[in-house]
Design a protein around this motif. Structure first.
Motif, mmCIF file in Angstrom:
data_model
loop_
_atom_site.group_PDB
_atom_site.id
_atom_site.type_symbol
_atom_site.label_atom_id
_atom_site.label_comp_id
_atom_site.label_asym_id
_atom_site.label_seq_id
_atom_site.Cartn_x
_atom_site.Cartn_y
_atom_site.Cartn_z
ATOM 1 N N SER A 193 29.642 25.525 -22.904
ATOM 2 C CA SER A 193 30.743 25.836 -21.990
ATOM 3 C C SER A 193 30.989 27.338 -22.050
ATOM 4 N N THR A 199 36.667 18.677 -14.933
ATOM 5 C CA THR A 199 35.422 18.899 -14.200
ATOM 6 C C THR A 199 35.386 20.217 -13.461
ATOM 7 N N GLU A 247 33.647 30.433 -20.747
ATOM 8 C CA GLU A 247 34.948 30.776 -20.199
ATOM 9 C C GLU A 247 35.042 32.282 -20.070
ATOM 10 N N THR A 303 33.368 31.484 -14.094
ATOM 11 C CA THR A 303 32.361 30.924 -14.984
ATOM 12 C C THR A 303 31.365 30.025 -14.261
ATOM 13 N N THR A 304 31.358 30.048 -12.959
ATOM 14 C CA THR A 304 30.411 29.219 -12.229
ATOM 15 C C THR A 304 29.129 29.994 -11.963
ATOM 16 N N TYR A 312 27.197 31.459 -15.799
ATOM 17 C CA TYR A 312 26.797 30.334 -16.642
ATOM 18 C C TYR A 312 25.279 30.357 -16.874
ATOM 19 N N LEU A 339 35.515 24.301 -13.215
ATOM 20 C CA LEU A 339 35.321 25.526 -13.986
ATOM 21 C C LEU A 339 36.069 26.643 -13.287
ATOM 22 N N ARG A 382 30.932 28.268 -26.026
ATOM 23 C CA ARG A 382 31.016 27.247 -27.064
ATOM 24 C C ARG A 382 29.905 26.248 -26.814
ATOM 25 N N CYS A 383 29.214 25.845 -27.862
ATOM 26 C CA CYS A 383 28.154 24.851 -27.686
ATOM 27 C C CYS A 383 27.944 24.081 -28.978
#
Length: 146
Positions: free
Chosen positions: A88, A4, A90, A10-11, A15, A6, A100-101
């Motif tokens: 997601s 959970t 990174e 990446t917050t 994002y 990050l 990635r999705c």
């Protein structure tokens, strides 16, 4: 790090930027604006998919492949939409991220019902070029072909 959490890089803002980039990019493709869509790749960008025998390398090749597909859908009277989710992000280092999705490709024939034609995994290396995000390397894996 727990699932959970990050990494700090990446917050929040990053994002949101990547989510917005993907939304704009898919709108361009689904609206048939293939040159603008291909412009979201770096000049030497790569678009590889396990459904295609060879990757499209460079904007010119990416544009040509997208234009051919878009024209075929138009001739067939089919509206194609891409639905991205479970994104997601990174941070790799400053100005470079891995994203990635999951992507669903939905096709709706004129006067017909929508149908999910493909379920895919999309893995991108996204770089910042002159203040804008660009795809340097995209790998698409169709679930039915693995």
């Amino acid at each position: 790090m727990s699932v959970t959490e990050l990494p700090q890089a990446t917050t929040g803002g990053l994002y949101t930027e990547i989510q917005q980039f993907y939304a704009r990019q898919m709108h361009l493709l689904d609206d048939g604006r293939v040159e603008e869509w291909a412009g979201t790749f770096t000049p030497d960008g790569v678009f590889a998919a396990n459904a295609q025998p060879v990757p499209a390398v460079g904007r010119e090749a990416i544009t040509a492949a997208a234009a051919a597909a878009t024209e075929a859908y138009a001739r067939a009277g089919v509206q194609r939409r891409h639905w991205l989710g479970m994104v997601s992000v990174e941070g790799v280092d400053d100005g470079v991220v891995r994203a990635r999705c999951y992507a669903l490709v939905i096709e709706t024939p004129q006067g017909g019902r929508p149908e999910i034609k493909a379920s895919t995994l999309c893995e991108d290396r996204v770089v910042r070029v002159d203040g804008a995000w660009r795809i340097e390397d995209r790998r698409i894996t169709r679930d039915d072909l693995i």
